[in-house]
Design a protein around this motif. Structure first.
Motif, PDB file in Angstrom:
ATOM      1  N   PRO A  98      -0.360  -8.900 -16.072  1.00  0.00           N
ATOM      2  CA  PRO A  98      -0.637  -7.714 -15.256  1.00  0.00           C
ATOM      3  C   PRO A  98      -1.885  -7.932 -14.411  1.00  0.00           C
ATOM      4  O   PRO A  98      -2.692  -8.839 -14.672  1.00  0.00           O
ATOM      5  N   LEU A  99      -2.058  -7.101 -13.406  1.00  0.00           N
ATOM      6  CA  LEU A  99      -3.182  -7.252 -12.487  1.00  0.00           C
ATOM      7  C   LEU A  99      -4.510  -7.196 -13.222  1.00  0.00           C
ATOM      8  O   LEU A  99      -5.455  -7.930 -12.879  1.00  0.00           O
ATOM      9  N   ALA A 100      -4.614  -6.354 -14.260  1.00  0.00           N
ATOM     10  CA  ALA A 100      -5.866  -6.261 -15.012  1.00  0.00           C
ATOM     11  C   ALA A 100      -6.239  -7.606 -15.622  1.00  0.00           C
ATOM     12  O   ALA A 100      -7.419  -7.982 -15.659  1.00  0.00           O
ATOM     13  N   ARG A 147       5.875  -5.835  -7.571  1.00  0.00           N
ATOM     14  CA  ARG A 147       4.552  -6.437  -7.379  1.00  0.00           C
ATOM     15  C   ARG A 147       4.565  -7.432  -6.222  1.00  0.00           C
ATOM     16  O   ARG A 147       3.651  -7.469  -5.399  1.00  0.00           O
ATOM     17  N   ARG A 148       5.616  -8.245  -6.142  1.00  0.00           N
ATOM     18  CA  ARG A 148       5.706  -9.231  -5.062  1.00  0.00           C
ATOM     19  C   ARG A 148       5.778  -8.546  -3.701  1.00  0.00           C
ATOM     20  O   ARG A 148       5.066  -8.945  -2.756  1.00  0.00           O
ATOM     21  N   LEU A 149       6.620  -7.516  -3.585  1.00  0.00           N
ATOM     22  CA  LEU A 149       6.751  -6.814  -2.311  1.00  0.00           C
ATOM     23  C   LEU A 149       5.465  -6.104  -1.916  1.00  0.00           C
ATOM     24  O   LEU A 149       5.092  -6.072  -0.738  1.00  0.00           O
ATOM     25  N   LEU A 150       4.760  -5.548  -2.893  1.00  0.00           N
ATOM     26  CA  LEU A 150       3.497  -4.874  -2.602  1.00  0.00           C
ATOM     27  C   LEU A 150       2.434  -5.865  -2.136  1.00  0.00           C
ATOM     28  O   LEU A 150       1.618  -5.555  -1.271  1.00  0.00           O
ATOM     29  N   ARG A 151       2.474  -7.084  -2.713  1.00  0.00           N
ATOM     30  CA  ARG A 151       1.503  -8.114  -2.320  1.00  0.00           C
ATOM     31  C   ARG A 151       1.839  -8.737  -0.976  1.00  0.00           C
ATOM     32  O   ARG A 151       0.954  -8.992  -0.161  1.00  0.00           O
ATOM     33  N   GLU A 152       3.131  -9.014  -0.753  1.00  0.00           N
ATOM     34  CA  GLU A 152       3.506  -9.905   0.339  1.00  0.00           C
ATOM     35  C   GLU A 152       4.145  -9.212   1.534  1.00  0.00           C
ATOM     36  O   GLU A 152       4.460  -9.878   2.520  1.00  0.00           O
ATOM     37  N   PRO A 212       1.154   2.065  -7.491  1.00  0.00           N
ATOM     38  CA  PRO A 212       1.545   1.022  -6.526  1.00  0.00           C
ATOM     39  C   PRO A 212       0.570   0.913  -5.354  1.00  0.00           C
ATOM     40  O   PRO A 212       0.242  -0.186  -4.909  1.00  0.00           O
ATOM     41  N   ARG A 213       0.096   2.046  -4.874  1.00  0.00           N
ATOM     42  CA  ARG A 213      -0.838   2.031  -3.740  1.00  0.00           C
ATOM     43  C   ARG A 213      -2.149   1.348  -4.122  1.00  0.00           C
ATOM     44  O   ARG A 213      -2.698   0.541  -3.358  1.00  0.00           O
ATOM     45  N   GLU A 214      -2.655   1.661  -5.320  1.00  0.00           N
ATOM     46  CA  GLU A 214      -3.897   1.027  -5.780  1.00  0.00           C
ATOM     47  C   GLU A 214      -3.691  -0.468  -6.006  1.00  0.00           C
ATOM     48  O   GLU A 214      -4.570  -1.281  -5.702  1.00  0.00           O
ATOM     49  N   TYR A 215      -2.520  -0.835  -6.533  1.00  0.00           N
ATOM     50  CA  TYR A 215      -2.225  -2.256  -6.753  1.00  0.00           C
ATOM     51  C   TYR A 215      -2.243  -3.007  -5.423  1.00  0.00           C
ATOM     52  O   TYR A 215      -2.799  -4.111  -5.331  1.00  0.00           O
ATOM     53  N   ARG A 216      -1.621  -2.430  -4.389  1.00  0.00           N
ATOM     54  CA  ARG A 216      -1.588  -3.096  -3.083  1.00  0.00           C
ATOM     55  C   ARG A 216      -3.007  -3.294  -2.546  1.00  0.00           C
ATOM     56  O   ARG A 216      -3.345  -4.376  -2.049  1.00  0.00           O
ATOM     57  N   LYS A 217      -3.847  -2.294  -2.663  1.00  0.00           N
ATOM     58  CA  LYS A 217      -5.226  -2.412  -2.168  1.00  0.00           C
ATOM     59  C   LYS A 217      -5.978  -3.517  -2.909  1.00  0.00           C
ATOM     60  O   LYS A 217      -6.654  -4.340  -2.298  1.00  0.00           O
ATOM     61  N   LEU A 218      -5.849  -3.541  -4.239  1.00  0.00           N
ATOM     62  CA  LEU A 218      -6.565  -4.532  -5.027  1.00  0.00           C
ATOM     63  C   LEU A 218      -6.023  -5.934  -4.776  1.00  0.00           C
ATOM     64  O   LEU A 218      -6.791  -6.905  -4.723  1.00  0.00           O
ATOM     65  N   SER A 219      -4.716  -6.076  -4.592  1.00  0.00           N
ATOM     66  CA  SER A 219      -4.147  -7.392  -4.356  1.00  0.00           C
ATOM     67  C   SER A 219      -4.610  -7.960  -3.018  1.00  0.00           C
ATOM     68  O   SER A 219      -4.750  -9.176  -2.857  1.00  0.00           O
TER      69      SER A 219
END
Length: 301
Positions: A143-145, A254-259, A291-298
């Motif tokens: 996980p991102l954490a 996760r992949r789509l949010l990152r890429e 999901p929004r926070e994950y995208r920002k952090l990634s």
């Protein structure tokens, strides 16, 4: 001591309170496309793919590593890494042991020189009673954490401020705990007809995560009763069908949010969650953030 590679990694049963990892190396590295030389390590390595695609051949298996996945390379085991992506791969590598048993002065203290092997230097893998050992299924999707902890460890190891050894030990313990808790992304047995059929079904699920993969639909694909299919799926895949489907959807999200720049709504729809609120709840349950926070952090990482 036996230097037969088949006897590695050496393992020691120990309660988790006895685990005392030391970090020998932690760094980002960009590698161009190509096959790297086969090697063995005296210690253990976490090799995380930040960007690109890589592969590892080890113990007769060929593991494909996408961005966001890592492989745990065991002490004493021959392996060969390959950078598949034409543009190269950005790795995050961490060398460590479980019991603070290896004194590292140079790279030669980590990588085995096959012309002069020191059997006593191969480190032990810690195995908690009643738990599967971490190298049994070496590929993880942390996980991102957990990724953030690995990033922090690289920073601490690089700066080497006062007390960094203690901080690195604490971070490494937390990283290992995350790996122990992370569901296996893929555990297949292909020795039987059912195993081959299940492998093919799992590939179809990964190729089309948005499809309605209910237990009934999976049972129909396996040509079995719902209860029998669910039992066999869990036995051979290491998790129930619903959990596997969620893990595939989560990894793709996760992949789509990152890429990609797709909206959160479209990402959710692409992975099988047409209701954005439900998608956000499921994502937060897996990742701990929206999901929004994950995208920002990634994007920061």
């Amino acid at each position: 001591m036996n230097n037969d590679p088949a006897h590695y990694p050496k393992q020691r049963t120990a309660s988790m309170s006895e685990w005392s990892p030391s970090v020998h190396y932690a760094q980002f590295q960009h590698m161009p496309a190509g096959i790297l030389p086969e090697r063995r390590l005296y210690d253990f390595e976490l090799l995380y793919v930040c960007h690109g695609e890589a592969a590892t051949r080890m113990q007769g298996q060929h593991y494909i590593l996408e961005a966001g996945q890592l492989i745990l390379l065991p002490s004493g085991v021959y392996h060969q890494n390959e950078v598949i992506a034409a543009a190269g791969v950005r790795f995050l590598g961490i060398h460590f042991d479980f019991f603070n048993e290896l004194d590292i002065q140079t790279e030669a203290d980590m990588v085995v020189n096959e012309l002069s092997v020191w059997p006593d230097k191969f480190c032990f893998e810690a195995v908690a009673e009643g738990q599967a050992h971490l190298t049994e299924h070496p590929v993880y999707t942390p996980p991102l954490a957990c990724v953030q902890l690995m990033e922090q460890l690289v920073e601490e190891f690089t700066k080497r401020a006062l007390g960094y050894e203690l901080v690195c030990k604490g971070l490494m313990l937390n990283i290992l705990a995350y790996l122990l808790r992370t569901p296996l992304s893929r555990t297949l047995t292909q020795a039987t007809l059912h195993g081959r059929r299940l492998a093919a079904l799992m590939e179809r699920i990964e190729a089309a995560p948005a499809t309605s993969w209910s237990n009934t639909a999976i049972a129909e694909q396996m040509n079995m009763s719902v209860d029998h299919a669910a039992k066999l799926f869990k036995q051979m895949a290491g998790m129930p069908p619903s959990e596997f489907v969620q893990s595939v959807r989560h990894r793709e999200a996760r992949r789509l949010l990152r890429e990609s720049d797709l909206s959160i709504e479209i990402v959710g729809d692409h992975v099988g969650y047409s209701d954005i609120h439900y998608f956000s709840r499921i994502f937060r349950r897996h990742e701990g953030i929206s999901p929004r926070e994950y995208r920002k952090l990634s994007k920061i990482l």
